[in-house]
Design a protein around this motif. Structure first.
Motif, PDB file in Angstrom:
ATOM      1  N   GLU A 175       0.827  -1.216   0.000  1.00  0.00           N
ATOM      2  CA  GLU A 175       0.000   0.000   0.000  1.00  0.00           C
ATOM      3  C   GLU A 175       0.858   1.261   0.000  1.00  0.00           C
ATOM      4  N   ASN A 176       1.981   1.198   0.692  1.00  0.00           N
ATOM      5  CA  ASN A 176       2.807   2.400   0.843  1.00  0.00           C
ATOM      6  C   ASN A 176       4.282   1.984   0.884  1.00  0.00           C
ATOM      7  N   VAL A 214      -2.113   5.020  11.069  1.00  0.00           N
ATOM      8  CA  VAL A 214      -3.496   4.573  10.904  1.00  0.00           C
ATOM      9  C   VAL A 214      -3.630   3.164  11.480  1.00  0.00           C
ATOM     10  N   GLY A 226      -4.985   3.307   0.364  1.00  0.00           N
ATOM     11  CA  GLY A 226      -4.788   4.544   1.124  1.00  0.00           C
ATOM     12  C   GLY A 226      -5.895   5.545   0.840  1.00  0.00           C
ATOM     13  N   THR A 227      -6.189   5.739  -0.440  1.00  0.00           N
ATOM     14  CA  THR A 227      -7.249   6.675  -0.832  1.00  0.00           C
ATOM     15  C   THR A 227      -8.600   6.182  -0.314  1.00  0.00           C
ATOM     16  N   LYS A 244      -9.091   4.364   2.432  1.00  0.00           N
ATOM     17  CA  LYS A 244      -9.107   4.619   3.890  1.00  0.00           C
ATOM     18  C   LYS A 244      -9.424   6.080   4.179  1.00  0.00           C
ATOM     19  N   GLU A 245      -8.836   6.969   3.378  1.00  0.00           N
ATOM     20  CA  GLU A 245      -9.097   8.405   3.552  1.00  0.00           C
ATOM     21  C   GLU A 245     -10.589   8.680   3.339  1.00  0.00           C
ATOM     22  N   ARG A 298     -12.730   7.579   6.412  1.00  0.00           N
ATOM     23  CA  ARG A 298     -12.298   8.033   7.730  1.00  0.00           C
ATOM     24  C   ARG A 298     -13.439   8.131   8.751  1.00  0.00           C
ATOM     25  N   ASP A 330      -6.419   8.510 -12.714  1.00  0.00           N
ATOM     26  CA  ASP A 330      -6.385   8.872 -11.297  1.00  0.00           C
ATOM     27  C   ASP A 330      -7.642   8.366 -10.589  1.00  0.00           C
ATOM     28  N   ILE A 331      -7.460   7.857  -9.384  1.00  0.00           N
ATOM     29  CA  ILE A 331      -8.600   7.380  -8.594  1.00  0.00           C
ATOM     30  C   ILE A 331      -8.779   8.350  -7.440  1.00  0.00           C
ATOM     31  N   ASN A 332      -9.860   9.143  -7.487  1.00  0.00           N
ATOM     32  CA  ASN A 332     -10.017  10.120  -6.426  1.00  0.00           C
ATOM     33  C   ASN A 332     -11.136   9.727  -5.458  1.00  0.00           C
ATOM     34  N   ILE A 333     -11.215  10.497  -4.395  1.00  0.00           N
ATOM     35  CA  ILE A 333     -12.151  10.178  -3.314  1.00  0.00           C
ATOM     36  C   ILE A 333     -13.593  10.167  -3.832  1.00  0.00           C
TER      37      ILE A 333
END
Lengths: 384, 187
Positions: free
Chosen positions: A141-142, A255, A284-285, A287-288, A291, A363-366
């Motif tokens: 993931e990171n 997190v 990650g995106t 999880k954001e 939240r 791009d994968i946005n919220i």
């Protein structure tokens, strides 16, 4: 946190190459391809600067690079390679041999779309092209997970004599900078001892053996069955190894996961009505996005092969909706991850849906994740 | 969390600028994230890079949709619709331009008020002190002045670290150019 542990601010590729250097392979061979390039450039530089002792061979192609590390591994060496996209596809024949010959090759795949049309950007179509090559396959993931998973990959590869790959999203992880902790050689040694295969299990004139022999129909299937059993056996030891390693090296990421058995990580409410399933940096995106969400949880698949069926069942059977979000498509059918999730849940009574995102670097946005959650009540496959 | 989007062209060091800002923030104890959005890999193509700075771990990976701060390294990009995408009421702008903020605000149809604009003659400073039109480090001096998030000292230290393998005179020239952009007062 232990005093000697220092958080650094590094590029993902640099974090991986520093970790590989500290794992101390004997032989590194690669052919540069975007977005893997920085990893192998770093490793070549460390060697040129006299900071590393491995043999570094720049091959004339990915096919040659894979063949070199397979050959070196067959002589009992610890080996490393890295590639992306078309490079991985060019390696394919050798990849099947690496597992069939039971060689503990470890490789990073800096995930990139497989052309055509030509794309240099990220998705998981390259990783999915090697899905059935009997390799252990992890997704990070990171940066910190990329670092950790390489060390665990070597541990498992050398214990089970099976090749392993760590997938890190091209550009999104390879070219980004963030806080990360690089383990020292001595930290790694505590978990991953030097590689010393027993005489008679590798090519050595002192005790000659045959590797990669011809198998008749009586034996071929048995060998394939054994590989499958050994890969599945990894599921039983992975949670302990993951925990042992994280006791040696903490994470700078704060997190908190609700459940983490190494193979998977679950974040979200105790009884989610909707479960999202995903792999790699998009988690990650997600999880954001979640939240403050009290109904939706995210299950991250860290180990894609072996596939953590039981970890998935534990959480999924309580849910009403399961939405699998993935960066690859098996055209004419479903996304590969969706197929695995659906096949793992034969008694699931709710609704499943498949969401294909981020192809060729989209791009994968919220907002997209929010829309996926809204549409998870319908059984469907959808491109976003 | 502070979100910064940098616009420039391939070859102008757009990606390096993001790394330097994030590294400087890291040096001050923040969590930081920097990443590029490469277009086609060739000189002159518009490129974006992104920086996030926060007190807690940064987990999102989406490209910055609503920037708090915009940095434009090349004024010729001002008319591209991508540059102003997602700007908020209070989005601040730092731009490489000899024009004053009022003129730039008018060029933008007042989408960003003059009080939120800092214009820096970065090209002029770069040509004079670096000998070429590479403004990525220079314009960060103006950023530091406009936004008190990062100290000048941390940025200069980030320059030393990032360019460690380069010629010392180049490092010094960059530091001098940043400091000049930082202390620049528009007459």
């Amino acid at each position: 946190m232990k005093k000697n542990i220092k958080t650094q601010f590094l590029e993902g590729s640099n974090a991986v190459s520093l970790t590989i250097a500290n794992i101390q392979p004997d032989v590194v061979s690669a052919y540069p391809i975007t977005p893997q390039t920085h990893i192998v450039e770093d490793l070549a530089k460390f060697k040129a600067q006299g900071k590393a002792n491995y043999e570094y061979l720049r091959a004339e192609s990915e096919f040659a690079a894979a063949s070199i590390v397979v050959g070196a591994s067959a002589t009992g060496s610890r080996v490393y390679s890295a590639t992306s996209s078309q490079g991985l596809v060019l390696m394919m024949e050798v990849l099947y041999n690496a597992s069939g010959l039971r060689l503990p090759v470890v490789m990073t795949v800096a995930n990139r779309a497989v052309g055509g049309p030509i794309s240099i950007w990220n998705d998981h179509s390259d990783a999915m092209a090697m899905r059935d090559a009997s390799w252990t396959m992890f997704f990070a993931e990171n940066h910190q997970e990329a670092v950790d998973l390489h060390i665990i990959a070597y541990k498992l590869a050398e214990e089970f004599n099976l090749p392993a790959t760590v997938n890190i999203d091209g550009f999104i992880l390879t070219h980004s900078f963030e806080n990360v902790i690089i383990p020292s050689k001595s930290d790694i040694k505590k978990f991953l001892p030097s590689y010393k295969p027993a005489l008679g299990t590798y090519l050595n004139p002192k005790k000659p053996v045959t590797l990669g022999a011809f198998f008749t129909p009586e034996h071929f299937w048995l060998e394939k069955k054994r590989i499958d059993e050994d890969l599945k056996h990894i599921i039983t030891v992975f949670p302990k190894y993951y925990k042992d390693w994280k006791n040696i090296l903490p994470s700078p990421i704060s997190v908190k996961a609700c459940l983490d058995d190494g193979l998977t990580e679950y974040c979200g409410p105790k009884n989610p009505s909707t479960l999202l399933v995903a792999m790699g940096s998009v988690v990650g995106t997600i999880k954001e996005t979640l939240r403050h969400n009290k109904n939706v949880g995210i299950l991250k698949i860290r180990s894609y092969r072996p596939f953590p069926k039981k970890s998935l069942q534990k959480i999924a059977y309580q849910c009403k909706h399961i939405a699998v979000i993935e960066k690859a498509m098996s055209s004419g059918a479903y996304g590969p991850l969706y197929s695995d999730v659906a096949a793992s849940l034969p008694h699931f009574k709710g609704i499943t849906s498949n969401h294909i995102v981020g192809l060729g670097g989209r791009d994968i946005n919220i907002k997209t994740i929010q829309n996926i959650i809204k549409s998870a009540k319908r059984a469907q496959i959808k491109f976003w | 969390m502070i979100q910064i989007r940098i616009h420039g062209r391939g070859g102008q060091g757009v990606v390096t600028a993001a790394e330097l800002l994030a590294l400087a923030a890291f040096k001050e104890g923040y969590f930081a994230q920097a990443f590029p959005a490469f277009g086609v890999e060739r000189s002159g193509a518009p490129i974006q890079s992104f920086v996030r700075i926060d007190n807690q771990a940064i987990i999102t990976r989406e490209q910055i949709q609503e920037p708090d701060i915009l940095i434009i390294q090349d004024a010729s990009l001002l008319h591209s619709s991508e540059v102003l995408f997602g700007i908020k009421k209070n989005t601040k702008l730092i731009i490489n331009s000899p024009e004053n903020p009022k003129t730039i605000s008018q060029l933008l149809n007042k989408k960003i008020p003059a009080k939120n604009i800092t214009s820096s003659p970065a090209t002029e400073i770069a040509l004079r002190l670096l000998g070429k039109n590479i403004v990525n480090t220079v314009i960060l001096g103006a950023f530091i002045k406009q936004n008190k998030i990062i100290k000048l000292k941390s940025l200069l230290s980030a320059i030393s670290e990032k360019f460690a393998e380069k010629d010392q005179s180049l490092i010094n020239k960059n530091k001098a150019a940043i400091t000049e952009a930082y202390t620049y007062v528009r007459k």
